[in-house]
Design a protein around this motif. Structure first.
Motif, mmCIF file in Angstrom:
data_model
loop_
_atom_site.group_PDB
_atom_site.id
_atom_site.type_symbol
_atom_site.label_atom_id
_atom_site.label_comp_id
_atom_site.label_asym_id
_atom_site.label_seq_id
_atom_site.Cartn_x
_atom_site.Cartn_y
_atom_site.Cartn_z
ATOM 1 N N ASN A 275 0.827 -1.207 0.000
ATOM 2 C CA ASN A 275 0.000 0.000 0.000
ATOM 3 C C ASN A 275 0.864 1.261 0.000
ATOM 4 O O ASN A 275 0.530 2.254 -0.656
ATOM 5 N N LEU A 276 1.977 1.231 0.741
ATOM 6 C CA LEU A 276 2.866 2.394 0.749
ATOM 7 C C LEU A 276 3.480 2.607 -0.629
ATOM 8 O O LEU A 276 3.548 3.747 -1.131
ATOM 9 N N LEU A 277 3.926 1.544 -1.267
ATOM 10 C CA LEU A 277 4.483 1.666 -2.612
ATOM 11 C C LEU A 277 3.428 2.192 -3.585
ATOM 12 O O LEU A 277 3.712 3.083 -4.403
ATOM 13 N N ALA A 278 2.215 1.682 -3.487
ATOM 14 C CA ALA A 278 1.141 2.152 -4.361
ATOM 15 C C ALA A 278 0.861 3.638 -4.123
ATOM 16 O O ALA A 278 0.666 4.407 -5.075
ATOM 17 N N ALA A 279 0.836 4.059 -2.851
ATOM 18 C CA ALA A 279 0.556 5.457 -2.538
ATOM 19 C C ALA A 279 1.628 6.373 -3.104
ATOM 20 O O ALA A 279 1.325 7.451 -3.640
ATOM 21 N N VAL A 280 2.894 5.958 -3.005
ATOM 22 C CA VAL A 280 3.976 6.772 -3.563
ATOM 23 C C VAL A 280 3.874 6.808 -5.086
ATOM 24 O O VAL A 280 4.085 7.855 -5.719
ATOM 25 N N ARG A 281 3.547 5.677 -5.689
ATOM 26 C CA ARG A 281 3.363 5.669 -7.145
ATOM 27 C C ARG A 281 2.241 6.614 -7.564
ATOM 28 O O ARG A 281 2.333 7.310 -8.573
ATOM 29 N N VAL A 282 1.171 6.635 -6.791
ATOM 30 C CA VAL A 282 0.064 7.542 -7.101
ATOM 31 C C VAL A 282 0.523 8.993 -6.965
ATOM 32 O O VAL A 282 0.288 9.828 -7.847
ATOM 33 N N ALA A 283 1.185 9.323 -5.870
ATOM 34 C CA ALA A 283 1.632 10.697 -5.648
ATOM 35 C C ALA A 283 2.631 11.154 -6.686
ATOM 36 O O ALA A 283 2.721 12.349 -7.001
ATOM 37 N N ALA A 284 3.419 10.210 -7.233
ATOM 38 C CA ALA A 284 4.457 10.558 -8.211
ATOM 39 C C ALA A 284 3.959 10.513 -9.653
ATOM 40 O O ALA A 284 4.663 10.955 -10.563
ATOM 41 N N ASP A 285 2.764 9.994 -9.865
ATOM 42 C CA ASP A 285 2.274 9.775 -11.225
ATOM 43 C C ASP A 285 1.989 11.092 -11.942
ATOM 44 O O ASP A 285 1.367 12.002 -11.366
ATOM 45 N N PRO A 286 2.409 11.234 -13.207
ATOM 46 C CA PRO A 286 2.191 12.490 -13.942
ATOM 47 C C PRO A 286 0.715 12.875 -14.069
ATOM 48 O O PRO A 286 0.366 14.058 -13.936
ATOM 49 N N TRP A 287 -0.172 11.897 -14.326
ATOM 50 C CA TRP A 287 -1.599 12.222 -14.453
ATOM 51 C C TRP A 287 -2.160 12.714 -13.126
ATOM 52 O O TRP A 287 -2.916 13.694 -13.083
ATOM 53 N N VAL A 288 -1.790 12.068 -12.046
ATOM 54 C CA VAL A 288 -2.272 12.484 -10.724
ATOM 55 C C VAL A 288 -1.744 13.874 -10.391
ATOM 56 O O VAL A 288 -2.487 14.731 -9.901
ATOM 57 N N ARG A 289 -0.482 14.114 -10.655
ATOM 58 C CA ARG A 289 0.095 15.429 -10.356
ATOM 59 C C ARG A 289 -0.548 16.523 -11.212
ATOM 60 O O ARG A 289 -0.809 17.626 -10.738
ATOM 61 N N LYS A 290 -0.850 16.207 -12.463
ATOM 62 C CA LYS A 290 -1.500 17.175 -13.340
ATOM 63 C C LYS A 290 -2.896 17.540 -12.832
ATOM 64 O O LYS A 290 -3.340 18.694 -12.933
ATOM 65 N N HIS A 291 -3.607 16.558 -12.277
ATOM 66 C CA HIS A 291 -4.988 16.760 -11.850
ATOM 67 C C HIS A 291 -5.119 16.806 -10.330
ATOM 68 O O HIS A 291 -6.199 16.536 -9.799
ATOM 69 N N ALA A 292 -4.041 17.159 -9.635
ATOM 70 C CA ALA A 292 -4.048 17.085 -8.172
ATOM 71 C C ALA A 292 -5.178 17.896 -7.551
ATOM 72 O O ALA A 292 -5.874 17.424 -6.632
ATOM 73 N N ARG A 293 -5.386 19.108 -8.017
ATOM 74 C CA ARG A 293 -6.442 19.937 -7.425
ATOM 75 C C ARG A 293 -7.826 19.379 -7.765
ATOM 76 O O ARG A 293 -8.755 19.454 -6.947
ATOM 77 N N ALA A 294 -7.968 18.816 -8.957
ATOM 78 C CA ALA A 294 -9.253 18.236 -9.347
ATOM 79 C C ALA A 294 -9.555 16.945 -8.594
ATOM 80 O O ALA A 294 -10.716 16.597 -8.386
ATOM 81 N N LEU A 295 -8.519 16.240 -8.184
ATOM 82 C CA LEU A 295 -8.699 14.999 -7.437
ATOM 83 C C LEU A 295 -8.908 15.251 -5.950
ATOM 84 O O LEU A 295 -9.647 14.521 -5.282
ATOM 85 N N GLY A 296 -8.246 16.263 -5.403
ATOM 86 C CA GLY A 296 -8.278 16.469 -3.971
ATOM 87 C C GLY A 296 -7.510 15.379 -3.248
ATOM 88 O O GLY A 296 -6.725 14.634 -3.838
#
Length: 339
Positions: A125-146
């Protein structure tokens, strides 16, 4: 190409436990221990790690989360991962979402199986969470995702995620909306963006929310033949036993037992009282059924309609509204955005 900088904040919980001399699991591991258990983290991001506390999430308070939100605002990183216990994750992640409106990802994760068990899920779960936080799509849409929650290779919106089982590995779900993304192999696969209109309206209305100790909010579940005697005691007691508001887990689309309805109406006159679906979420009815304990009558009597928010999340939002100094009219309008 440089890797994104992800800062891990560890609060405690099952993910951070270790056995004592009797074999019972106790809080003890810190952020550095969690990072050391997942060597692949360094291939995904530049990792910073900080132990904020070693407290089970069942013992967290509003003051802990306000302090955590302030800490997150001050972090210079491309993303933040919070590790904690699962007991209150659906509440803490939602409160962080209310308090934060950032351009970087904030991902909350935890574990259902402690580190002494075979196939403990904390490292994954920790590895998955870091992958999510580092992902370009997630970072691009960070404010839209909350603020999001990453558990068992799925990503959930903080406003919708629920703990739906006390012990099993797949204990978390978003019954209303489903996951926002999945993590097959080493990829983050987007599935949807959350509808953030209600959260955006909430951020605009709340403004800067002061920290400090929490304001007591009663959580009262309606069930068959409930007479409302605890509510009577709250109304009659000096200073209402210290409670400043109440959330009612109502039946169906927003109904209460008729024998308890007059008491609930008097409670709503004494303090802000929010009606939320005991079914766990989904928009409440507003104008379908008549009768003294129907949604039409309760809304006309001044109870605040909590919309699609689970009672646990409605309680967090009501506390935040009171802390921010909103009056009854403003709170009613804010909660209406969630229906």
């Amino acid at each position: 190409m440089s890797k994104p900088r992800i800062h891990i904040l560890a609060l405690g919980g099952t993910i951070a436990t270790r056995p004592d001399a009797t074999g019972a699991m106790q809080m003890g591991l810190g952020a550095d221990d969690l990072v050391a258990a997942v060597p692949l983290l360094s291939t995904v991001a530049e990792i910073g790690a900080e132990t904020v506390s070693r407290v089970g999430s069942h013992s967290l308070g509003f003051e802990h989360l306000h302090a955590l939100a302030a800490k997150i605002r001050g972090i210079d990183a491309d993303g933040v991962v919070v590790t904690q216990g699962t007991d209150t994750l659906e509440e803490t992640s939602f409160l962080l979402d209310l308090l934060l409106d950032l351009d970087i990802p904030v991902v909350v994760t935890a574990a259902m199986r402690n580190p002494s068990l075979t196939s403990a899920d904390g490292p994954g779960n920790l590895l998955a969470a870091v992958r999510v936080a580092a992902d370009p799509w997630v970072r691009k849409h960070a404010r839209a995702l909350g603020v999001v929650v990453a558990m068992l290779d799925e990503v959930y919106a903080a406003a919708d995620v629920l703990k739906v089982h006390p012990t099993r590995l797949n204990a978390f779900a978003s019954p209303q909306t489903g996951p926002l993304a999945a993590l097959p192999e080493d990829r983050v696969v987007p599935l949807s963006l959350p509808v953030r209109d209600a959260m955006n309206a909430t951020h605009a209305r709340l403004g800067k929310v002061p920290g400090g100790a929490g304001l007591p909010i009663a959580l009262l579940w309606m069930s068959i033949d409930e007479p409302g005697r605890l509510i009577e005691a709250m109304i009659a007691a000096p200073d209402h036993l210290g409670y400043r508001g109440a959330v009612i887990g109502a039946m169906g689309g927003g109904h209460t037992p008729e024998r308890a309805t007059d008491t609930l109406i008097r409670l709503a006159a004494a303090m802000p009282t929010v009606v939320s679906p005991r079914a766990g979420g989904g928009p409440l009815l507003e104008k379908t059924y008549g009768g003294p304990s129907s949604e039409i009558a309760l809304r006309q009597a001044g109870l605040i309609w909590g919309g699609r928010l689970h009672p646990l999340k409605a309680r967090v939002l009501l506390e935040t509204c009171l802390r921010a100094g909103l009056d009854r009219k403003a709170m009613t309008e804010l909660f209406a955005a969630w229906n």
